[in-house]
Design an enzyme around this catalytic site. Structure first.
Site, short mmCIF file in Angstrom:
data_model
loop_
_atom_site.label_atom_id
_atom_site.label_comp_id
_atom_site.label_asym_id
_atom_site.label_seq_id
_atom_site.Cartn_x
_atom_site.Cartn_y
_atom_site.Cartn_z
N LYS A 86 0.63 -1.38 -0.05
CA LYS A 86 0.17 0.37 0.20
C LYS A 86 0.62 1.29 0.09
O LYS A 86 0.21 2.71 -0.30
CB LYS A 86 -1.33 0.21 1.60
CG LYS A 86 -0.61 0.38 2.17
CD LYS A 86 -1.24 -0.13 4.07
CE LYS A 86 -0.89 0.46 5.27
NZ LYS A 86 -2.05 -0.02 6.08
N ASP A 87 2.07 1.36 0.47
CA ASP A 87 2.84 2.14 0.42
C ASP A 87 3.80 2.84 -1.31
O ASP A 87 4.58 3.70 -1.08
CB ASP A 87 4.34 2.07 1.36
CG ASP A 87 3.76 2.23 2.66
OD1 ASP A 87 3.07 2.09 3.08
OD2 ASP A 87 4.49 1.25 3.26
N ARG A 134 -9.29 8.33 5.18
CA ARG A 134 -9.72 7.12 4.42
C ARG A 134 -10.56 6.29 5.86
O ARG A 134 -11.70 5.84 5.77
CB ARG A 134 -8.77 5.63 3.82
CG ARG A 134 -9.89 4.58 3.55
CD ARG A 134 -8.81 2.90 3.23
NE ARG A 134 -7.61 2.90 4.54
CZ ARG A 134 -7.82 2.36 5.44
NH1 ARG A 134 -9.01 1.34 5.31
NH2 ARG A 134 -6.83 1.96 6.20
N ARG A 135 -9.49 5.80 6.92
CA ARG A 135 -10.20 5.16 8.11
C ARG A 135 -11.16 6.67 8.33
O ARG A 135 -12.62 6.28 8.84
CB ARG A 135 -9.14 5.15 8.98
CG ARG A 135 -8.42 3.68 8.18
CD ARG A 135 -7.34 3.38 9.35
NE ARG A 135 -6.79 2.30 9.02
CZ ARG A 135 -5.58 2.23 9.27
NH1 ARG A 135 -5.27 3.56 9.32
NH2 ARG A 135 -5.21 1.03 8.75
N ARG A 156 0.59 10.08 13.88
CA ARG A 156 1.61 9.52 13.78
C ARG A 156 2.37 8.73 13.86
O ARG A 156 1.91 8.64 15.71
CB ARG A 156 1.86 10.05 12.35
CG ARG A 156 1.98 10.70 11.11
CD ARG A 156 2.72 11.24 10.52
NE ARG A 156 4.10 10.45 9.65
CZ ARG A 156 4.95 9.37 9.46
NH1 ARG A 156 5.04 11.26 8.90
NH2 ARG A 156 5.72 8.88 8.83
N ARG A 162 0.85 4.33 18.70
CA ARG A 162 0.00 4.06 18.00
C ARG A 162 -0.73 3.48 19.33
O ARG A 162 -1.86 4.13 20.16
CB ARG A 162 -0.71 3.93 16.94
CG ARG A 162 -0.21 5.42 15.74
CD ARG A 162 -0.11 4.24 14.47
NE ARG A 162 0.59 4.74 13.57
CZ ARG A 162 -0.01 4.76 12.46
NH1 ARG A 162 -1.21 5.01 11.57
NH2 ARG A 162 1.10 6.01 11.85
N CYS A 249 -2.23 8.13 -1.75
CA CYS A 249 -2.38 7.03 -0.13
C CYS A 249 -3.03 8.28 0.37
O CYS A 249 -3.80 8.04 1.48
CB CYS A 249 -0.92 6.38 0.14
SG CYS A 249 0.12 7.14 1.62
#
Length: 324
Positions: A86-87, A134-135, A156, A162, A249
Site C-alpha cells: 500500500k506504500d 480514508r479511515r 502518526r 499508536r 495514499c
C-alpha cells in the site's frame, strides 16, 4: 532452479528500519533462503517517511517510504527490497520488476480501544486516532449511522506509539491494519476486527511487494516463485481503482477485492470501493463482481470499470485537492 543457486554470496535485502518492516522483511528473507539455499542479509535503509514528523499528506503521500529503497536497488547497493504494497505508487517504474506479491495477510482494519470496547460501544465524544483520511471518512460515516458522536484525531508513529495513545489514556481508541499487528505478534491488543462492510481497507493493505532491478532476470525469476496469483489479481484490481481515481495514499479511498468461493472452487472476484469526505457526511461506495481476472489486463480493467462508475456518482468531488 537457475544458476544463482551455485552463488553463495549473501543476497542483500533492503528494508526500512521499523519493527514492522524488519519483521516482514525477516519473513521474506527466510522464504528466499529456503528457495535459493543462499544466505540473505537485511540491509537497513532510512527513508524520508521514517524521519519526517509531518503528516503523510504533507510530505507527499505515497512513495515517501519507497524512494530510498528504490534508489539503493538501482545503485546496486541491495539485490531486492520488500515494501508494504500500500506504500507503493500505483505506476511501476520500467527499471524495477515487481517480482512477487506473496499470499496476503488479513487485509482488515482493527480497533484497539480502552477497556476492551468495540466501536459501537464507544462513549459519547470518544477520541479515535488514525493518520488516514480514508479511515476518518468511513469511521465518521459509521458513527453517524449509529448515532454516535466521535472525534477522529490525526496521529502518526509506529504501532507501539499508536497503541500507546490508548494505554496512556490520551485517546479512547486507535485504528490500525490487522496485518501489521499480526506480523509483529500483537493481535492480542485488538478489541475488534472491523468488517469491510463498514470500513474498507486501503488498496493493497496486508500485501507485501518484493521488488528487484528489471535487469536481474535470474533473481526476478527466483523471487517469482513466492508470488500468489490470487493476491496479485486482487491487489492489481484495487490499485487500478486507486490509479483511475487519480488518488495518492493520502486520499480517502478504500478498496478490497475478494474471491467468492463456491464449495472448493473460486468462482468470481468481487471488488468494493469507497471514497468519502473526511467528516463522513458523503460517501460514494460501490461494488462490482466478475470472473476471476485471468490476466493483469483483466484485473486492471476491473478496477478501472468500478472507478468510472464511482466518478459518475460524484467521487471526483470527494478527492480533495487534485494534483494537476
Amino acid at each position: 532452479m537457475n544458476d544463482t543457486s551455485t552463488d553463495q554470496r549473501p543476497l542483500r535485502l533492503g528494508t526500512r528500519r521499523s519493527q514492522l518492516a524488519m519483521a516482514q522483511s525477516g519473513q521474506v528473507a527466510e522464504a528466499v533462503r529456503q528457495l535459493t539455499g543462499r544466505p540473505v542479509e537485511l540491509v537497513e535503509i532510512t527513508t524520508y517517511g521514517d524521519v519526517s514528523r509531518e503528516s503523510l499528506a504533507q510530505i507527499g503521500g505515497t512513495g515517501v517510504f519507497v524512494s530510498a529503497l528504490r534508489d539503493a536497488l538501482l545503485a546496486g547497493e541491495i539485490d531486492f527490497a520488500v515494501h508494504s504494497l500500500k506504500d507503493l505508487p500505483t505506476t511501476q517504474p520500467d527499471d524495477l520488476a515487481l517480482a512477487a506479491i506473496p499470499l496476503r495477510e488479513d487485509p482488515r482494519d482493527v480497533l484497539v480501544a480502552r477497556d476492551g470496547l468495540t466501536f459501537e460501544r464507544l462513549p459519547r465524544g470518544a477520541r479515535v486516532g488514525t493518520g488516514s483520511p480514508r479511515r476518518m471518512a468511513q469511521l465518521n460515516a459509521w458513527a453517524r449511522e449509529l448515532g454516535l458522536e466521535i472525534e477522529t484525531v490525526p496521529i502518526r508513529g509506529n504501532i507501539d506509539t499508536r497503541v500507546g495513545f490508548v494505554t496512556s489514556g490520551e485517546l479512547d481508541a486507535v485504528v490500525l491494519a490487522a496485518a501489521g499487528l499480526s506480523r509483529i505478534g500483537r493481535l492480542g491488543d485488538v478489541t475488534q476486527f472491523l468488517d469491510p462492510d463498514q470500513i474498507l481497507p486501503a488498496p493493497g493493505q496486508g500485501a507485501l511487494a518484493i521488488e528487484c532491478a528489471a535487469t536481474n532476470a535470474p533473481l526476478a525469476a527466483t523471487l517469482a516463485e513466492l508470488d500468489d496469483p490470487h493476491t496479485r489479481a486482487a491487489v492489481t484490481a484495487e490499485r487500478s481503482l486507486l490509479a483511475a481515481l487519480e488518488a495518492g495514499c493520502s486520499a480517502p479511498v478504500g478498496a478490497l477485492a475478494d474471491l467468492l468461493v463456491d464449495g472448493q472452487a473460486v468462482t468470481e472476484m468481487r471488488l468494493r470501493g469507497v471514497v468519502g469526505s473526511t467528516d463522513g457526511s458523503t460517501l460514494v461506495q460501490l461494488s462490482t463482481t466478475g470472473p476471476v481476472p485471468a490476466s493483469q489486463e483483466d484485473a486492471l480493467a476491473l478496477g478501472r470499470g468500478l472507478a468510472a462508475e464511482m466518478l459518475d456518482k460524484g467521487a471526483a468531488g470527494l478527492m480533495g485537492e487534485r494534483a494537476h
